[in-house]
Design an enzyme around this catalytic site. Sequence first.
Site, PDB file in Angstrom:
ATOM      1  N   SER A   1       7.408   2.068  -7.684  1.00 29.66           N
ATOM      2  CA  SER A   1       6.774   0.820  -7.262  1.00 29.66           C
ATOM      3  C   SER A   1       7.255   0.390  -5.873  1.00 29.66           C
ATOM      4  O   SER A   1       8.328   0.783  -5.417  1.00 29.66           O
ATOM      5  CB  SER A   1       7.084  -0.283  -8.274  1.00 29.66           C
ATOM      6  OG  SER A   1       8.468  -0.581  -8.230  1.00 29.66           O
TER       7      SER A   1
ATOM      8  N   GLU B   1       6.984   6.825  -1.648  1.00 28.09           N
ATOM      9  CA  GLU B   1       5.604   6.938  -2.132  1.00 28.09           C
ATOM     10  C   GLU B   1       5.416   5.841  -3.162  1.00 28.09           C
ATOM     11  O   GLU B   1       5.915   5.947  -4.286  1.00 28.09           O
ATOM     12  CB  GLU B   1       5.380   8.316  -2.768  1.00 28.09           C
ATOM     13  CG  GLU B   1       5.826   9.488  -1.916  1.00 28.09           C
ATOM     14  CD  GLU B   1       4.892   9.765  -0.743  1.00 28.09           C
ATOM     15  OE1 GLU B   1       3.799   9.178  -0.724  1.00 28.09           O
ATOM     16  OE2 GLU B   1       5.279  10.539   0.140  1.00 28.09           O
TER      17      GLU B   1
ATOM     18  N   CYS C   1      -1.123   6.325  -9.230  1.00 32.88           N
ATOM     19  CA  CYS C   1      -0.994   5.503  -8.022  1.00 32.88           C
ATOM     20  C   CYS C   1      -2.273   5.503  -7.206  1.00 32.88           C
ATOM     21  O   CYS C   1      -2.587   4.542  -6.526  1.00 32.88           O
ATOM     22  CB  CYS C   1       0.174   5.998  -7.190  1.00 32.88           C
ATOM     23  SG  CYS C   1       0.038   7.754  -6.776  1.00 32.88           S
TER      24      CYS C   1
END
Length: 523
Positions: free
Chosen positions: A239, A260, A294
């Site tokens: 996150s 990321e 994601c």
Amino acid sequence: MTTARQLTEPTALPVALVQPLLDRAIAGDAPAVEVFAPVTGRKIADLPQSSTGDIETAFATARTAQQEWARRSVRQRVAVLRKFHDIVLAEQDTILDIVQTETGKSRAHAFDEVGDVAVNARYYASVADKLLATRKPRGVLPVLTQVDVRHRPKGVVAVISPWNYPLALSVSDALPALVAGNAVVARPDNQTALTALWAIDAAERAGLPRGLWQAVLGRGSVVGGEVIARADYVDYTGSSATGRTIAQQAGERLIGCSLELGGKNPLLVLADADVSRAAKIAIRACFASAGQLCESMERIYVHDKVYDQFVSEFVDHVRAIELGGALDFTSDMGSLTFQRQLDTVSAHVDDAVAQGATVLAGGKARPDLGPYFYEPTVLTGVRPGMTVYREETFGPVVSIYRVGSDDEAVEQANDTAYGLNASVWTKDVDRGRAVAARINTGSVNVNEGFIAAWGSADAPSGGLGISGTGRRHGPEGLLKYIDTQTIAVQRMLPIAPLPGMSEELWAKAMTLYFGVMKALRQK
Ligand code: NAD
């Protein structure tokens, strides 16, 4: 109404498979934690946890192994990746069972991870030699100054990976680090540790020296700092909130990190889109791994002209999605992975509904299928002020908005602090490219959801804004794991006034030289 496929087989894994994998973890000095299969609630393992001493041991072993590994030729290292590629494909039934059992996702979505690892192993095996070759740029004085730019591995890279794509995210970032001559200490998520341990086992069977890629286990908040304290570089996926902590810890040590992070990804259906195709492909883009991806789409902006058709066809597809957790290809979508995910998804939908949003499909948990199943859900009437409008849900929930023009679609798409992935649908590819270039995301897929950009391993993938600072895939995905060293050798004449020459004359001679170089358009 979403239909249900009855679970017929247990999903907890055989002890004969699990125990040798657990034995690979550099862990055991801290109390074990129980890990359960999301679909059935059955225990998978008592997962050993790493103490500070275990982590110290892992890094010491890794450092020793790395010295020898870095001395091997790139060709020798590449051979391991090629063999690993073949093992992953040949043994996919085993790793698909493990990934499904640990995450609760469908087999088709687990297979995306096998594909990701195969593509990245093949890609880095084919380009490593070229990327790692010593470069010979022009020296300050041509011929007289000879320059080599060498590549040096960072040393021991920490790969801290989450639970949602446990094979892809723990392996595909480790492979370029390894082929570049580094060791890797992985910290996979507790929920999905067996997947990473299986990959390490497979890599050693492919010829990777023991100790070069190890896993330490523990909750991120407990062991993360200890891992980062010893690493030479950190590759983190998770996150945006945790990404800030990782960046601070890496910054404190002045080591590099690749982050990321999260996304709130938009899909734009322009007025000239192939609506039927968009509605079909958007299903995978929104609901892969039950939206715990994601790159998945949480916002869809549809031009007024095609809005009714798109919504009607999309909702029909959503209602046809079969939920289930069997270890085969029969289900379209699996379960969420934790109670925490279920709570977030339920809270986002309930909040939107309470504030006036409309549920066109789904909208409820399915405890009859398993503790964390939630129906793929489509919302309209979502407005600013609703949690789901701005925050990442990371679940099977998508909101559809009507827009009147490309400009409005782009403006809405960019109304977010995230910038990971986007999708644009149009029959005019030039228009698609032009709209894509105006969207503030690290990747944009035209007439695809996420796989076109993600699966093109020669192209970098990563986020803008709070979606991260790093890049994986492409040359960037390997070059982040090396330092450059420039070795410049000056021959015959010095870079200084010749004996008897004044500094003023030297400056004049150099000024002339600079002018000639510019006229010759030399670098
Ligand atoms: P999270 O940040 O809470 O946890 C992710 C991982 O980080 C977990 O394995 C956790 O153990 C670890 N972690 C937590 N605190 C840590 C610390 N202080 N030090 C080291 N590790 C720590 O996120 P989450 O909600 O569990 O995961 C989902 C998030 O990950 C979503 O926001 C999603 O978009 C993002 N994600 C991004 C990508 C990408 O490639 N951009 C890929 C997958 C997931």
